[in-house]
Design an enzyme around this catalytic site. Structure first.
Site, short mmCIF file in Angstrom:
data_model
loop_
_atom_site.label_atom_id
_atom_site.label_comp_id
_atom_site.label_asym_id
_atom_site.label_seq_id
_atom_site.Cartn_x
_atom_site.Cartn_y
_atom_site.Cartn_z
N GLY A 21 0.78 -1.24 0.00
CA GLY A 21 0.00 0.00 0.00
C GLY A 21 0.81 1.28 0.00
N SER A 22 2.05 1.25 -0.53
CA SER A 22 2.81 2.51 -0.53
C SER A 22 2.21 3.52 -1.52
CB SER A 22 4.29 2.26 -0.83
OG SER A 22 4.50 1.91 -2.17
N ARG A 74 -14.17 -17.16 -8.78
CA ARG A 74 -13.82 -15.79 -9.14
C ARG A 74 -15.09 -14.97 -9.38
NH1 ARG A 74 -12.17 -13.26 -14.21
NH2 ARG A 74 -11.21 -11.29 -13.57
N ARG A 100 -5.18 -8.20 -8.89
CA ARG A 100 -6.07 -9.10 -9.63
C ARG A 100 -6.57 -8.41 -10.88
NH1 ARG A 100 -6.77 -13.40 -6.73
NH2 ARG A 100 -6.32 -13.17 -4.52
N ASN A 116 -5.46 2.63 -13.02
CA ASN A 116 -4.51 1.66 -12.47
C ASN A 116 -3.10 2.20 -12.61
OD1 ASN A 116 -3.51 -0.97 -11.61
ND2 ASN A 116 -2.92 -1.30 -13.75
N HIS A 118 0.80 1.02 -13.05
CA HIS A 118 1.54 -0.17 -13.49
C HIS A 118 3.04 0.15 -13.51
CE1 HIS A 118 2.14 -4.00 -15.44
NE2 HIS A 118 3.03 -3.40 -16.20
N ASP A 150 -9.67 -0.78 -18.99
CA ASP A 150 -10.72 -1.26 -19.89
C ASP A 150 -10.71 -2.79 -19.84
OD1 ASP A 150 -8.61 -2.08 -21.45
OD2 ASP A 150 -8.95 -0.63 -23.07
N GLU A 151 -11.33 -3.43 -20.83
CA GLU A 151 -11.47 -4.89 -20.73
C GLU A 151 -10.21 -5.63 -21.13
OE1 GLU A 151 -15.26 -6.24 -22.33
OE2 GLU A 151 -16.24 -4.45 -21.54
C1 GAR Z 1 3.45 -1.18 -7.37
O1 GAR Z 1 4.73 -1.25 -7.93
C2 GAR Z 1 2.38 -1.22 -8.45
O2 GAR Z 1 2.74 -0.50 -9.60
C3 GAR Z 1 2.30 -2.70 -8.73
O3 GAR Z 1 2.40 -3.32 -7.48
C4 GAR Z 1 3.16 -2.49 -6.61
C5 GAR Z 1 2.34 -2.23 -5.36
O4 GAR Z 1 3.09 -1.57 -4.39
N1 GAR Z 1 1.09 -3.03 -9.40
C6 GAR Z 1 1.02 -3.98 -10.31
O5 GAR Z 1 1.96 -4.66 -10.65
C7 GAR Z 1 -0.38 -4.18 -10.90
N2 GAR Z 1 -0.30 -5.13 -11.97
P1 GAR Z 1 2.36 -0.82 -3.20
O6 GAR Z 1 1.40 -1.84 -2.59
O7 GAR Z 1 3.45 -0.46 -2.26
O8 GAR Z 1 1.65 0.37 -3.76
#
Ligand code: GAR
Length: 209
Positions: A21-22, A74, A100, A116, A118, A150-151
């Site tokens: 959760g940073s 799911r 997910r 999101n 990434h 999106d999808e």
């Molecule tokens: C982050 O690097 C985020 O971009 C990535 O997970 C990490 C979560 O870190 N997300 C993905 O890879 C989504 N496919 P955080 O919990 O410290 O924010």
């Protein structure tokens, strides 16, 4: 342009996070410091052990746990998540380390209202471990992307990207750490733009007005 809706209220955002959760913390801090004109109304998580839950509690943000492991399928999990998301009455849902794939029903229910973060320069290296994929591929530049969901898998219209050069001597961890630093800037920036009604989706492009 001022981040308020027509009733003069701040935009309501809800965050989905699965772990540390940073990025969620970066959003909390940006709202608290007045850099993002929003109210964070809820954390939703699929993981009862997520450290993001502690961060929410420390910031007095309500938490809903939709424990993926507690559902028989799911589809059943997604139905409950959709129900929880509807209950948020959020203008925007922010996937901040939500690990997910978001199902099509949810994407359609909140079209243009889910973003999101990434850890790679999309469309390169979608899916899990974007940093590792980039490192192993041997690219010279990677980075992070905030995009509308999106999808497709990590294929929605791009809002903000930042480049990170790979340095001699980098390993996966040092690269991931530098990318994360930029993620913590990009995500609040994208949310701010959304809350100021400045993002216009035009096909594959996001115009910033
Ligand atoms: C982050 O690097 C985020 O971009 C990535 O997970 C990490 C979560 O870190 N997300 C993905 O890879 C989504 N496919 P955080 O919990 O410290 O924010």
């Amino acid at each position: 342009m001022n981040g308020m809706d027509k009733d003069g209220m701040k935009k309501r955002i809800a965050v989905l996070a699965s772990g540390r959760g940073s990025n969620f913390q970066a959003v909390i801090d940006a709202i608290r410091d007045g850099r993002v004109p929003a109210a964070c109304v809820r954390l939703l998580t699929d993981n009862p052990q997520a450290y993001a839950i502690e961060r929410a509690r420390a910031a007095a943000i309500p938490v809903t746990i939709v424990d993926y492991a507690a559902f028989p399928s799911r589809e059943a999990y997604e139905r409950e998540l959709l129900f929880a998301m509807q209950g948020c009455r959020a203008d925007l849902f922010v996937l901040a380390g939500y690990m997910r794939i978001v199902g099509n029903e949810i994407v359609r229910a909140f079209s243009g209202r889910i973003i999101n973060i990434h850890p790679a320069l999309l469309p390169s290296f979608p899916g899990l471990h974007g940093q590792r994929q980039a490192f192993l591929h041997g690219v010279k530049i990677s980075g992070c992307t905030v995009h509308f969901v999106d999808e497709s898998l990590d294929g929605g219209p791009v809002i903000v990207q930042k480049c990170i050069p790979l340095l001699e001597g980098d390993d996966e961890e040092t690269l991931a750490a530098r990318i994360l630093e930029q993620e913590h800037r990009c995500l609040p920036e994208a949310i701010r733009l959304f809350c100021e009604d400045r993002l216009v989706i035009e096909g594959r492009r996001v115009r910033i007005r």
